[in-house]
Design a protein around this motif. Structure first.
Motif, mmCIF file in Angstrom:
data_model
loop_
_atom_site.group_PDB
_atom_site.id
_atom_site.type_symbol
_atom_site.label_atom_id
_atom_site.label_comp_id
_atom_site.label_asym_id
_atom_site.label_seq_id
_atom_site.Cartn_x
_atom_site.Cartn_y
_atom_site.Cartn_z
ATOM 1 N N ASP A 1 17.878 2.971 -2.716
ATOM 2 C CA ASP A 1 18.410 1.849 -1.947
ATOM 3 C C ASP A 1 17.561 1.606 -0.703
ATOM 4 O O ASP A 1 18.051 1.083 0.297
ATOM 5 C CB ASP A 1 19.874 2.065 -1.560
ATOM 6 C CG ASP A 1 20.611 0.739 -1.341
ATOM 7 O OD1 ASP A 1 20.007 -0.322 -1.585
ATOM 8 O OD2 ASP A 1 21.783 0.766 -0.920
ATOM 9 N N GLY A 2 16.304 1.993 -0.767
ATOM 10 C CA GLY A 2 15.405 1.796 0.366
ATOM 11 C C GLY A 2 13.975 1.632 -0.095
ATOM 12 O O GLY A 2 13.664 1.672 -1.282
ATOM 13 N N GLY A 3 13.080 1.471 0.883
ATOM 14 C CA GLY A 3 11.674 1.281 0.585
ATOM 15 C C GLY A 3 10.849 2.516 0.855
ATOM 16 O O GLY A 3 11.379 3.619 1.029
ATOM 17 N N THR A 4 9.540 2.323 0.917
ATOM 18 C CA THR A 4 8.626 3.454 1.102
ATOM 19 C C THR A 4 7.756 3.312 2.338
ATOM 20 O O THR A 4 6.785 4.038 2.493
ATOM 21 C CB THR A 4 7.732 3.623 -0.143
ATOM 22 O OG1 THR A 4 7.149 2.367 -0.499
ATOM 23 C CG2 THR A 4 8.538 4.147 -1.316
ATOM 24 N N THR A 5 8.103 2.399 3.232
ATOM 25 C CA THR A 5 7.405 2.270 4.511
ATOM 26 C C THR A 5 8.281 2.853 5.614
ATOM 27 O O THR A 5 9.451 2.483 5.749
ATOM 28 C CB THR A 5 7.070 0.802 4.819
ATOM 29 O OG1 THR A 5 6.154 0.319 3.832
ATOM 30 C CG2 THR A 5 6.439 0.652 6.193
ATOM 31 N N ALA A 6 7.717 3.759 6.390
ATOM 32 C CA ALA A 6 8.478 4.449 7.437
ATOM 33 C C ALA A 6 8.698 3.550 8.653
ATOM 34 O O ALA A 6 7.952 2.592 8.890
ATOM 35 C CB ALA A 6 7.752 5.723 7.849
ATOM 36 N N ILE A 7 9.712 3.883 9.416
ATOM 37 C CA ILE A 7 10.024 3.164 10.655
ATOM 38 C C ILE A 7 9.112 3.662 11.778
ATOM 39 O O ILE A 7 8.993 4.865 11.996
ATOM 40 C CB ILE A 7 11.496 3.362 11.047
ATOM 41 C CG1 ILE A 7 12.414 2.900 9.918
ATOM 42 C CG2 ILE A 7 11.811 2.634 12.347
ATOM 43 C CD1 ILE A 7 12.263 1.447 9.552
ATOM 44 N N ASP A 8 8.514 2.737 12.513
ATOM 45 C CA ASP A 8 7.623 3.102 13.615
ATOM 46 C C ASP A 8 8.364 3.300 14.928
ATOM 47 O O ASP A 8 7.996 4.152 15.734
ATOM 48 C CB ASP A 8 6.550 2.015 13.806
ATOM 49 C CG ASP A 8 5.656 1.851 12.593
ATOM 50 O OD1 ASP A 8 5.453 2.849 11.863
ATOM 51 O OD2 ASP A 8 5.162 0.728 12.370
ATOM 52 N N GLY B 1 9.206 7.101 4.117
ATOM 53 C CA GLY B 1 7.764 6.933 4.042
ATOM 54 C C GLY B 1 7.225 7.184 2.650
ATOM 55 O O GLY B 1 7.956 7.575 1.729
ATOM 56 N N PRO B 2 5.929 6.957 2.443
ATOM 57 C CA PRO B 2 5.343 7.064 1.104
ATOM 58 C C PRO B 2 5.350 8.469 0.520
ATOM 59 O O PRO B 2 5.155 8.624 -0.687
ATOM 60 C CB PRO B 2 3.911 6.554 1.300
ATOM 61 C CG PRO B 2 3.643 6.657 2.769
ATOM 62 C CD PRO B 2 4.958 6.459 3.441
ATOM 63 N N GLY B 3 5.599 9.494 1.328
ATOM 64 C CA GLY B 3 5.640 10.857 0.811
ATOM 65 C C GLY B 3 7.020 11.315 0.384
ATOM 66 O O GLY B 3 7.200 12.484 0.010
ATOM 67 N N GLN B 4 8.012 10.424 0.375
ATOM 68 C CA GLN B 4 9.402 10.831 0.164
ATOM 69 C C GLN B 4 9.653 11.454 -1.211
ATOM 70 O O GLN B 4 10.442 12.402 -1.337
ATOM 71 C CB GLN B 4 10.356 9.655 0.390
ATOM 72 C CG GLN B 4 10.139 8.471 -0.496
ATOM 73 C CD GLN B 4 10.992 7.279 -0.075
ATOM 74 O OE1 GLN B 4 12.089 7.075 -0.592
ATOM 75 N NE2 GLN B 4 10.483 6.476 0.849
ATOM 76 N N PHE B 5 9.000 10.965 -2.258
ATOM 77 C CA PHE B 5 9.268 11.506 -3.591
ATOM 78 C C PHE B 5 8.573 12.851 -3.796
ATOM 79 O O PHE B 5 9.109 13.726 -4.481
ATOM 80 C CB PHE B 5 8.861 10.504 -4.655
ATOM 81 C CG PHE B 5 9.590 9.197 -4.522
ATOM 82 C CD1 PHE B 5 10.975 9.155 -4.535
ATOM 83 C CD2 PHE B 5 8.904 8.006 -4.351
ATOM 84 C CE1 PHE B 5 11.664 7.962 -4.378
ATOM 85 C CE2 PHE B 5 9.579 6.805 -4.202
ATOM 86 C CZ PHE B 5 10.957 6.781 -4.210
ATOM 87 N N ALA C 1 0.832 -1.208 0.000
ATOM 88 C CA ALA C 1 0.000 0.000 0.000
ATOM 89 C C ALA C 1 0.865 1.257 0.000
ATOM 90 O O ALA C 1 0.566 2.232 -0.703
ATOM 91 C CB ALA C 1 -0.929 -0.014 1.204
ATOM 92 N N ASP C 2 1.939 1.252 0.779
ATOM 93 C CA ASP C 2 2.838 2.410 0.822
ATOM 94 C C ASP C 2 3.533 2.609 -0.524
ATOM 95 O O ASP C 2 3.749 3.746 -0.965
ATOM 96 C CB ASP C 2 3.882 2.239 1.921
ATOM 97 C CG ASP C 2 3.318 2.444 3.318
ATOM 98 O OD1 ASP C 2 2.193 2.972 3.437
ATOM 99 O OD2 ASP C 2 3.999 2.065 4.298
ATOM 100 N N LEU C 3 3.904 1.517 -1.171
ATOM 101 C CA LEU C 3 4.554 1.607 -2.469
ATOM 102 C C LEU C 3 3.638 2.300 -3.485
ATOM 103 O O LEU C 3 4.061 3.227 -4.190
ATOM 104 C CB LEU C 3 4.918 0.209 -2.965
ATOM 105 C CG LEU C 3 5.610 0.129 -4.322
ATOM 106 C CD1 LEU C 3 7.014 0.703 -4.258
ATOM 107 C CD2 LEU C 3 5.650 -1.326 -4.810
ATOM 108 N N VAL C 4 2.390 1.875 -3.540
ATOM 109 C CA VAL C 4 1.443 2.485 -4.464
ATOM 110 C C VAL C 4 1.193 3.939 -4.089
ATOM 111 O O VAL C 4 1.170 4.832 -4.946
ATOM 112 C CB VAL C 4 0.127 1.682 -4.489
ATOM 113 C CG1 VAL C 4 -0.929 2.417 -5.302
ATOM 114 C CG2 VAL C 4 0.363 0.286 -5.072
#
Length: 377
Positions: free
Chosen positions: A292-299, A338-342, A66-69
């Motif tokens: 080199d990372g994902g789009t889900t933030a660390i909790d 997180g998903p807002g990074q771009f 979901a975060d990727l999308v």
């Protein structure tokens, strides 16, 4: 190029919306090296439902998808296959490809396997993310260049020549001798060219990088790196390497990694600095992103710091770590996750004075151009 690539998607987004924020709109985002997973799962017990332990999709779950999308990622180059460790490289890599094929089939509403550039456009049109199969080593080739064609036939589209250490192809960034591409390495580059697989020179030593650029019949990429002129660490590329890449039509992706600052505590502004320097050296048509990372933030940042500290110790013991990895540093940019990074990156580039044309190129159009050239439309 950009207008043609995005026909049917509403064209390029406006440069700046009211209030001075970049209007992300239909911006195409290609993350030329990243991950699809929920990093928070690594903090949970080992019986947490996820992919097979040790696989590249071990921590993939519905939140990660979901975060990727939500991030607007149109395509992402995911690392699969053998990078280091005791597993038999060829067998492990084939199993990983099969595993990713199953993942994509199971989540066909969110993911699309990328075999050619048009698949990225189709993923964007359909609200999915294109998954590009990529390697971060060539150990799975053994001493057999014919395996390049095998992996190309299985859908692998990007192959990185070395990791941090050396192999039969050449020297990684942490090899002190900075030896260059081997004779076998030249055969591998030729085989990659023949199979229309994009050559990736991330993690390579400087001489190996320069030798491979010279040996390749087509443009190459450095999927994820920083600029050595701003942070003198081996994982970053020198201006000489960046210029050589650009002169041959390649693209360098700037990562969101701790190597962006020599003391290993960079922030989002350092990403902007490295993108700006790369544009100055390479030109606006030869710079992209490879986080080199994902789009889900660390909790839970304290718990994650502890987990990463332990991983750094293990990487050092295995001889695969790079200078700049150290306790207290996480493998991402804490204020750009997180998903807002771009969207945040686009805002920051606009605030730094970059015009819409360049923002669009860096976020995806430059890599799309290169991928179309190598893989075909």
């Amino acid at each position: 190029m950009a207008g043609a690539a995005l026909s049917g998607l509403g064209g390029l987004s406006p440069s700046l919306a009211a209030g001075g924020n970049y209007d992300f709109g239909d911006t195409l985002v290609i993350n030329n090296l990243g991950g699809i997973g929920n990093p928070n799962l690594r903090l949970q017990p080992s019986d947490t439902p996820a992919g097979p332990v040790g696989s590249s999709y071990e921590h993939l779950d519905e939140r990660a998808l979901a975060d990727l999308v939500a991030s607007g990622t149109s395509a992402i180059n995911v690392t699969l296959g053998h990078v280091a460790g005791p597993a038999e490289p060829f067998e492990y890599t084939v199993a990983e490809i099969a595993g990713w094929n199953r993942i994509i089939e199971q989540h066909a509403d969110k993911l699309l396997k990328v075999l050619r550039a048009e698949d990225i456009i189709e993923a964007r049109r359909s609200g999915r993310t294109g998954v590009i199969f990529g390697f971060q080593n060539t150990t799975m080739l053994g001493a057999d260049t014919s395996r390049v064609a095998i992996f190309s036939g299985l859908g692998v589209r990007i192959i990185q020549l070395t990791y941090n250490d050396g192999n039969h192809v050449g020297a990684g960034s942490m090899v002190p001798e900075n030896s260059g591409l081997t004779d076998f390495g030249r055969e591998v580059v030729a085989a990659l060219n023949d199979a229309r697989v994009l050559v990736d020179l991330s993690h390579s030593g400087e001489q190996t990088c320069l030798d491979a650029i010279a040996a390749s019949r087509g443009p190459i990429c450095i999927s994820h790196t920083g600029c050595r002129a701003l942070s003198d660490l081996p994982r970053n590329k020198t201006d000489t390497e960046l210029r050589a890449l650009a002169e041959r039509g390649g693209v360098a992706g700037i990562y969101f990694m701790p190597f962006l600052k020599a003391d290993s505590f960079p922030d989002a502004q350092d990403v902007i600095r490295h993108i700006g320097h790369a544009i100055n050296i390479c030109g606006e048509d030869h710079v992209g992103i490879g986080t080199d990372g994902g789009t889900t933030a660390i909790d839970d940042m304290p718990a994650y710091h502890a987990a990463i500290d332990a991983e750094i110790v293990a990487r050092r013991a295995a001889g695969i770590s790079a200078r700049g990895e150290k306790p207290g540093v996480v493998p991402f940019i804490p204020d750009l996750q997180g998903p807002g990074q771009f969207r945040q990156l686009a805002d920051m580039m606009a605030a730094a004075g970059q015009p819409t044309r360049i923002i669009e190129k860096v976020l995806g159009q430059n890599f799309l151009r290169l991928q179309r050239e190598i893989w075909g439309a």
